[in-house]
Design a protein around this motif. Structure first.
Motif, PDB file in Angstrom:
ATOM      1  N   ALA A  96     -16.853  23.151  -1.115  1.00 46.09           N
ATOM      2  CA  ALA A  96     -17.766  23.970  -1.902  1.00 46.09           C
ATOM      3  C   ALA A  96     -19.204  23.687  -1.512  1.00 46.09           C
ATOM      4  O   ALA A  96     -19.523  22.646  -0.917  1.00 46.09           O
ATOM      5  CB  ALA A  96     -17.549  23.707  -3.392  1.00 46.09           C
ATOM      6  N   SER A  97     -20.094  24.595  -1.878  1.00 47.39           N
ATOM      7  CA  SER A  97     -21.520  24.445  -1.594  1.00 47.39           C
ATOM      8  C   SER A  97     -22.282  24.315  -2.909  1.00 47.39           C
ATOM      9  O   SER A  97     -21.692  24.272  -3.990  1.00 47.39           O
ATOM     10  CB  SER A  97     -22.025  25.661  -0.811  1.00 47.39           C
ATOM     11  N   ALA A  98     -23.597  24.303  -2.812  1.00 46.06           N
ATOM     12  CA  ALA A  98     -24.428  24.146  -4.007  1.00 46.06           C
ATOM     13  C   ALA A  98     -24.299  25.321  -4.962  1.00 46.06           C
ATOM     14  O   ALA A  98     -24.590  25.185  -6.156  1.00 46.06           O
ATOM     15  CB  ALA A  98     -25.887  23.958  -3.598  1.00 46.06           C
ATOM     16  N   LEU A 238     -13.585  32.933  -6.698  1.00 51.84           N
ATOM     17  CA  LEU A 238     -12.914  31.971  -7.570  1.00 51.84           C
ATOM     18  C   LEU A 238     -11.626  31.497  -6.916  1.00 51.84           C
ATOM     19  O   LEU A 238     -10.849  32.315  -6.398  1.00 51.84           O
ATOM     20  CB  LEU A 238     -12.611  32.605  -8.931  1.00 51.84           C
ATOM     21  N   LEU A 239     -11.384  30.197  -6.955  1.00 58.35           N
ATOM     22  CA  LEU A 239     -10.207  29.600  -6.320  1.00 58.35           C
ATOM     23  C   LEU A 239      -9.549  28.649  -7.310  1.00 58.35           C
ATOM     24  O   LEU A 239     -10.225  27.894  -8.014  1.00 58.35           O
ATOM     25  CB  LEU A 239     -10.627  28.875  -5.050  1.00 58.35           C
ATOM     26  N   ALA A 240      -8.207  28.659  -7.339  1.00 57.99           N
ATOM     27  CA  ALA A 240      -7.458  27.834  -8.290  1.00 57.99           C
ATOM     28  C   ALA A 240      -6.404  27.009  -7.564  1.00 57.99           C
ATOM     29  O   ALA A 240      -5.810  27.459  -6.583  1.00 57.99           O
ATOM     30  CB  ALA A 240      -6.779  28.726  -9.333  1.00 57.99           C
ATOM     31  N   PHE A 241      -6.170  25.775  -8.065  1.00 60.80           N
ATOM     32  CA  PHE A 241      -5.073  24.967  -7.556  1.00 60.80           C
ATOM     33  C   PHE A 241      -4.685  23.924  -8.593  1.00 60.80           C
ATOM     34  O   PHE A 241      -5.386  23.732  -9.592  1.00 60.80           O
ATOM     35  CB  PHE A 241      -5.432  24.309  -6.214  1.00 60.80           C
ATOM     36  N   VAL A 256     -12.499  26.660  -9.322  1.00 65.59           N
ATOM     37  CA  VAL A 256     -13.785  26.424  -8.674  1.00 65.59           C
ATOM     38  C   VAL A 256     -14.260  27.730  -8.065  1.00 65.59           C
ATOM     39  O   VAL A 256     -13.464  28.522  -7.560  1.00 65.59           O
ATOM     40  CB  VAL A 256     -13.659  25.317  -7.594  1.00 65.59           C
ATOM     41  N   GLY A 257     -15.550  27.963  -8.149  1.00 65.90           N
ATOM     42  CA  GLY A 257     -16.049  29.197  -7.577  1.00 65.90           C
ATOM     43  C   GLY A 257     -17.550  29.327  -7.700  1.00 65.90           C
ATOM     44  O   GLY A 257     -18.253  28.401  -8.134  1.00 65.90           O
ATOM     45  N   ARG A 258     -18.033  30.479  -7.306  1.00 72.79           N
ATOM     46  CA  ARG A 258     -19.460  30.741  -7.398  1.00 72.79           C
ATOM     47  C   ARG A 258     -19.892  30.710  -8.861  1.00 72.79           C
ATOM     48  O   ARG A 258     -19.230  31.259  -9.734  1.00 72.79           O
ATOM     49  CB  ARG A 258     -19.784  32.087  -6.760  1.00 72.79           C
ATOM     50  N   ARG A 259     -21.011  30.079  -9.086  1.00 69.17           N
ATOM     51  CA  ARG A 259     -21.511  29.962 -10.453  1.00 69.17           C
ATOM     52  C   ARG A 259     -21.701  31.347 -11.075  1.00 69.17           C
ATOM     53  O   ARG A 259     -21.418  31.549 -12.265  1.00 69.17           O
ATOM     54  CB  ARG A 259     -22.824  29.182 -10.442  1.00 69.17           C
TER      55      ARG A 259
END
Length: 425
Positions: A96-98, A238-241, A256-259
């Protein structure tokens, strides 16, 4: 004086996939089932936990167990540090990035429900999904990435469209292009099909949907243990695991994903820790990620999941991927030689699982006969019944591989399947 955090425990020595040294890290594998050494080939459902993860869990529970964010005493502060350190570890693990934020959930299923429900729960004036909008879901999906979107379509008045695979279970870019329209609001897609092992061209499919203005959602549950995509390098909002599919604890997962995408979601768990201020007549929600993590979180699970991510990195994702791909190729070749056995998606070389059907013999019977030889596999529709019906197959038998499985276990699998088919014939 602060006790050593579980996030700083020393890792085990360098490990090679399939080696005796690596296998020794997994107590679950050191069992005899029905008089035979356990060959655990149900990793697409749940993976075994290594000692490093167990040690991290025990260290947290025995040293730092306390509620986070709410106490001024030392243990609460230590637990908070452990929790946020785990978040940072996993943020790095997914590339991920900022611009990305990471939210802890109970697993992939909760993550995907949080997304699908959160996009329509804000009401007609605020929700991302509204009547007449279109949702595209791939035909390869686990029920957890289909049922929430069915409900979202019903509740919002949106239209659900299915990106159907071909007769071999492949998804095609041209078929998505034909489905995309100005009303497309969401594309939900798997990184790897849990029922067949198909690895769709998700990078290109996500890119096309993003260019069309859709929110892109990726189910990475089956990729987490060896092929987690770098989030900053794909067009994924958006990514899920889940932890239990990557050698971590059960009951913990990640969204997790873009704010900007996470901020569109209406919180579904309302209560402690997700609010900034509460009044009799309303409340102001906290900033991300807290606003989507209402209630007491699974702190130990987060610590264990971070330890699992470190374990995978130490073994090496490329090394694990090469190992499980080779085991899968060996299994495909061996199973295809058995008369009456059909291997699903034999072309899917970038997979860690193989599913098959036999002309004579129900998968449950095959699975039972394999269990009698100490071989654990999965049988049924694998929570992907629409896909199996689309392929005209019904239930199947699935063997799935992890870093600790061996070529000898694959040979045992093939021999046991041949024996089962002969018995059932």
């Amino acid at each position: 004086m602060r006790l050593e955090s579980p996030t700083t425990l020393a890792p085990p020595p360098t490990l090679a996939p399939g080696s005796a040294t690596l296998r020794a890290q997994f107590p679950l594998l050191q069992q005899v089932i029905h008089g035979a050494p356990l060959a655990y080939l149900d990793n697409a459902a749940t993976t075994a936990m290594p000692l490093e993860v167990m040690d991290a869990l025990q260290a947290f529970e025995t040293r730092h167990r306390a509620n986070i964010h709410r106490g001024v005493h030392s243990l609460s502060q230590y637990a908070t540090d452990d929790y946020e350190a785990a978040r940072a570890t996993l943020h790095q693990f997914v590339g991920a990035s900022a611009e990305h934020e990471l939210v802890f959930t109970s697993g992939t299923t909760e993550s995907l429900n949080l997304v699908a429900q959160g996009l329509w729960a804000g009401g007609p004036d605020q929700a991302w999904l509204r009547a007449g909008d279109e949702i595209i879901v791939s035909g390869l999906e686990h029920h957890a990435n289909l049922l929430p979107w069915q409900q979202a379509a019903r509740q919002s008045g949106a239209v659900l469209r299915i990106l159907r695979p071909d007769a071999q279970g492949r998804l095609h870019v041209a078929d998505l292009q034909a489905l995309l329209s100005p009303r497309t609001r969401v594309l939900a897609l798997t990184a790897s099909a849990n029922a067949t092992g198909e690895r769709p061209p998700f990078e290109e499919l996500l890119r096309m949907a993003a260019q069309a203005g859709a929110l892109t959602v990726l189910d990475a549950a089956q990729a987490a243990a060896y092929a987690m995509p770098a989030l900053a390098h794909i067009d994924c909002d958006l990514l899920a695991f889940s932890g239990h599919k990557m050698h971590g604890p059960m009951g913990i997962g990640v969204l997790v994903g873009r704010r900007s995408a996470l901020e569109r979601l209406e919180p579904l768990r309302l209560g402690g820790d997700m609010v900034a201020q509460v009044r009799w007549d309303g409340a102001d929600y906290a900033e991300l990620p807290a606003r989507l993590e209402g209630g007491t979180p699974n702190v130990a699970g987060a610590v264990g999941l971070a330890a699992a991510a470190r374990f995978i990195e130490q073994v090496g994702r490329d090394a694990i991927a090469a190992h499980v791909h080779a085991l899968r190729a060996q299994a495909v070749q061996g199973l295809a030689r058995i008369p009456g056995v059909r291997v699903l998606a034999a072309h899917a070389t970038q997979s860690a699982l193989v599913s098959f059907v036999a002309e004579q013999g129900h998968p449950h019977d095959i699975g039972t006969l394999l269990d009698a030889r100490g071989i654990a596999v999965r049988t049924g529709h694998h929570c992907a019944q629409p896909l199996m019906d689309h392929l005209g197959l019904g239930p199947s038998t699935r063997a799935s591989f992890a870093a600790y499985n061996t070529s000898d276990e694959v040979e045992r699998l093939v021999a046991a399947v041949a024996h089962a088919v002969e018995v059932l014939r």
